[in-house]
Write an enzyme that holds these catalytic residues in place. Structure first.
Site, mmCIF file in Angstrom:
data_model
loop_
_atom_site.group_PDB
_atom_site.id
_atom_site.type_symbol
_atom_site.label_atom_id
_atom_site.label_comp_id
_atom_site.label_asym_id
_atom_site.label_seq_id
_atom_site.Cartn_x
_atom_site.Cartn_y
_atom_site.Cartn_z
ATOM 1 N N GLU A 348 -29.766 -21.268 12.746
ATOM 2 C CA GLU A 348 -28.350 -21.397 12.304
ATOM 3 C C GLU A 348 -27.621 -22.394 13.625
ATOM 4 O O GLU A 348 -27.984 -23.431 13.399
ATOM 5 C CB GLU A 348 -27.512 -20.158 12.106
ATOM 6 C CG GLU A 348 -26.311 -20.603 11.377
ATOM 7 C CD GLU A 348 -25.494 -19.385 10.608
ATOM 8 O OE1 GLU A 348 -24.673 -19.577 10.044
ATOM 9 O OE2 GLU A 348 -26.109 -18.221 10.382
ATOM 10 N N GLU A 628 -22.799 -9.465 15.953
ATOM 11 C CA GLU A 628 -22.167 -10.182 14.735
ATOM 12 C C GLU A 628 -21.438 -9.062 13.729
ATOM 13 O O GLU A 628 -20.560 -9.298 13.385
ATOM 14 C CB GLU A 628 -23.209 -10.870 13.990
ATOM 15 C CG GLU A 628 -22.723 -11.813 12.686
ATOM 16 C CD GLU A 628 -23.533 -12.489 11.977
ATOM 17 O OE1 GLU A 628 -23.061 -13.267 11.366
ATOM 18 O OE2 GLU A 628 -24.818 -12.378 12.068
#
Length: 743
Positions: A348, A628
């Protein structure tokens, strides 16, 4: 002579080398200056006469390639001789390597190429130019494969440093060809280069239950491993990287498709490997193929980041809070690499706008990020202008438009799109650079107007796609957008904040019509919020911590209404046993909402909680960066089962902004800290705190100590040319000037 983009005449899988040799022009006296201007479709490294032209890595970095590509300059005056050789190596980088989470590569183009213009200036005014053209030669070297996600393969048997020096015979090399390229896209770099910014030694080496050799560097970081080794010629050593362990083995599931693997083929002599055409997010490395027992002193972790100047510090009496703050700093360091990304390890690594929208104030305190983020905002405006509805995309550069995600351009979005206003406003508050604000203002205004168009007739922002309070800790692992907070409430509150920011920005820049326009938008949205989302007893729709935090901090509720909302928020915090219950939208603001409404004890209780979910839970689990998810790793040591789990994501580290202002006590009263508020609010079991910030006017520092006998004492340093409002608990407010003051 005009430089052109060139590529090898015959394409190979290995990273190409491009070479030219030249003599200095005669009869012009001494060389007084030599400047190498470089760019690439991909990433480029350069050598002049056997020496690297710079310590820069991954040049020219990632921008919105459709509209602009950075042109970097290296001062090579000291490297020029009478006979010279200039060699370039070109990697895939973001241009033609894997990019995004769909497995695609060559997103921007399939052919990597390089551009160079070496300008040599002589004392008589003569200038000699050596430029990339079709006379150059091409070959390949020791880099057999390179990819930002998958890693790099280096065969030391193929290394020949002689090719970078004068006198090398390159007649066996192939030719090059011109690559169609509009040189008008080249733009001088204004942001900081990516460099090696640190080194870490291996802390421990051991054998896992499965018989794998593992190495721990003691810190989750971004970069690569430098390897020094001697072994049998042709043997291969493989390094596989990951952030965490699971079941005492390398925890690679969060990487998804990213291989994060470097392969080194030995020459039989003393070899040094540095895979500088890739980077990984890792703390642990699995080593295979090592000749004999692994010598962990031969492995060094090289920390790589955009080379930003640190300006802010914070420490206090609580070691866990200090570690939390260090985790924030390390998370920012790893993700501020050419662009501000969400994560540095999996497939990502994109410039998600929502992450930075909530983190910008924290970033602006920790480092001087004015140039770095203004450069990114330039791409945001370019990308916004190209979207179907001229709205801010959710990632910048907007690679999503090329990926097969099944996710259409969402239009205007709260928090994510609001980065267009919130980020430049944070920079203005931190640095007071009017030119930066003025440059960003068209983007800010365009976004605010796109939000105005998205409002329903009621004045609410309750239609269209929204991320909402993303990663609410109560959301299912496989559905991170299912939050307790109503998405319309979150979006409408965000619209109010954006309109408020624009009204203030327009006023600061002298745009009276804009100030009136956005003030009217703010009043309309605020009235709609209070009418439709706040009931007669003061309860906000969805009655969750996030909705109260946003309504209070953004100023939608004032006076008794804000006090009532603060009371309800404090009730919710206590009912949750001080566990965090907010996601991306609410987390940056909840402590301010509590402390600003007289609930400092609850704010500290929330900050200092150690059970999951909380800010300190990851610290107790050994985290060295911000996660995260609140539960990226579960208490039993297993990785969160969700597909999307990173252990280096700075967004929840936005809490450091409150720590700087409310514990450290440093806050701007005017943009750029021309006037400063010094107002520490001690609480919890803290007995001291020390914070400092290098402002545009000089150093601000606050040190306070608290004990039962002496009470609160403080030492405050105020820079020349400024004044501060000193507001200590239980004492009268006072104005203090430059110098060091003890109270």
């Amino acid at each position: 002579m005009t430089a052109i983009m060139i590529s090898p005449a015959e394409v190979a899988l290995a990273a190409p080398l491009l070479r030219t040799a030249f003599s200095l022009d005669h009869g012009h006296g001494k060389v007084i200056r030599a400047t190498l201007s470089l760019s690439a479709l991909g990433i480029v490294e350069a050598w002049l006469n056997g020496e690297p032209t710079s310590d820069e890595l991954l040049a020219p970095g990632w921008t919105s390639y459709e509209w602009r590509i950075r042109l970097v300059e290296h001062d090579v005056t000291a490297l020029v001789t009478s006979q010279n050789a200039l060699v370039l190596r070109v990697g895939h980088g973001w241009y033609s390597g894997h990019l995004g989470f769909t497995g695609q590569r060559e997103v921007y183009g399939h052919e990597r190429a390089a551009y160079a213009d070496l300008r040599i200036e002589f004392e008589d005014g003569h200038a000699q130019h050596i430029v990339t053209d079709e006379s150059w030669r091409s070959s390949t070297g020791e880099v057999l494969a390179d990819d930002l996600y998958n890693g790099e393969t280096i065969d030391a048997r193929l290394r020949d440093d002689q090719c970078t020096r004068p006198g090398f015979d390159d007649t066996s090399w192939g030719g090059v060809r011109a690559v169609p390229f509009d040189t008008e896209l080249l733009e001088s770099r204004v942001s900081e280069p990516v460099r090696r910014v640190g080194e870490l030694s291996a802390q421990r080496t051991w054998t896992s239950p499965a018989g794998k050799t593992l190495v721990d560097f003691g810190q989750n970081l971004v970069g690569f491993v430098r390897l020094r080794i001697r072994g049998e010629r042709g043997s291969e050593v493989v390094l596989r990287h990951a952030e965490v362990l699971e079941d005492d083995e390398l925890g690679t599931r969060p990487l998804r498709a990213a291989e994060a693997t470097d392969r080194f083929i030995l020459s039989g002599s003393d070899d040094v490997f540095e895979p500088t055409l890739t980077f990984h997010g890792f703390r642990y490395v699995e080593v295979s193929g090592w000749p004999g027992e692994v010598d962990h002193d031969a492995l060094t972790a090289i920390v790589v980041a955009s080379d930003l100047r640190p300006i802010g510090t914070f420490s206090c009496s609580d070691p866990l809070l200090n570690r939390l703050h260090e985790n924030v700093r390390w998370g920012m360091r790893g993700n501020f690499l050419s662009v501000p990304t969400d994560c540095p390890q999996r497939d990502e690594r994109l410039g998600w706008t929502g992450d930075l929208a909530v983190f910008a104030s924290t970033a602006a305190y920790l480092c001087d990020v004015d140039d770095f983020l203004c450069d990114w905002l330039t791409d945001m405006e370019l990308e916004r202008s190209a979207t179907p509805e001229h709205t801010v995309p959710v990632v910048v550069p907007n690679v999503m438009k090329y990926l097969d995600t099944g996710f259409p351009e969402p239009g205007a979005t709260a928090v994510w799109g609001d980065a267009a206003a919130w980020v430049p406003w944070a920079l203005w508050r931190a640095y007071g650079n009017e030119d930066s604000l003025r440059t960003a203002y068209p983007l800010m205004a365009a976004h605010a107007r796109s939000v105005a168009r998205a409002l329903s007739p009621t004045g609410l922002w309750d239609t269209g796609f929204q991320f909402g309070d993303w990663l609410d800790p109560d959301a299912p692992a496989d559905d991170p957008g299912r939050s307790k907070a109503d998405t319309g409430v979150v979006a409408t509150a965000s619209a109010f904040r954006t309109a408020s920011i624009l009204a203030h920005a327009a006023e600061a820049l002298g745009d009276l019509a804009g100030a009136s326009e956005f003030a009217a938008m703010r009043e309309r949205v605020g009235a709609a919020f209070r009418t439709h989302y706040v009931d007669g007893s003061g309860v906000i729709l969805s009655d969750s911590a996030t909705v109260y935090a946003l309504a209070i901090v953004f100023g939608i509720l004032e006076g008794p209404e804000a006090d009532s909302a603060g009371d309800r928020l404090a009730e919710l915090v206590r009912a949750a046993d001080y566990r965090v219950s907010t996601g991306f939208a609410g987390t940056p603001f909840i402590l301010d909402a509590l402390s600003d409404t007289g609930h400092l004890d609850e704010a500290y209780g929330l900050l200092l909680e150690r059970e999951m979910p909380s800010w300190l839970y990851p610290v107790t689990m050994g985290a060295t960066t911000i996660w995260e998810r609140w539960d990226s790793m579960l208490p039993d040591g297993t990785i969160n089962p969700g597909e999307m789990t990173s252990f280096n994501h700075y967004a929840f580290g936005a809490v450091a902004d409150w720590m700087h202002r409310r514990i450290g006590g440093i806050e701007p009263l005017e943009p750029g800290y021309r006037r400063i508020l010094i107002a520490p609010q001690p609480g919890g079991d803290l007995t001291w705190a020390d914070a400092s910030l290098q402002t545009p006017h000089g150093l601000v520092r606050v040190r306070w100590d608290a004990d039962d006998a002496a009470g609160l004492t403080a030492e405050v340093t105020v820079p020349e040319g400024t004044e501060a409002v000193l507001r200590l608990p239980g004492r009268n407010e006072e104005i203090i000037g430059a110098g060091t003051h003890r109270r």
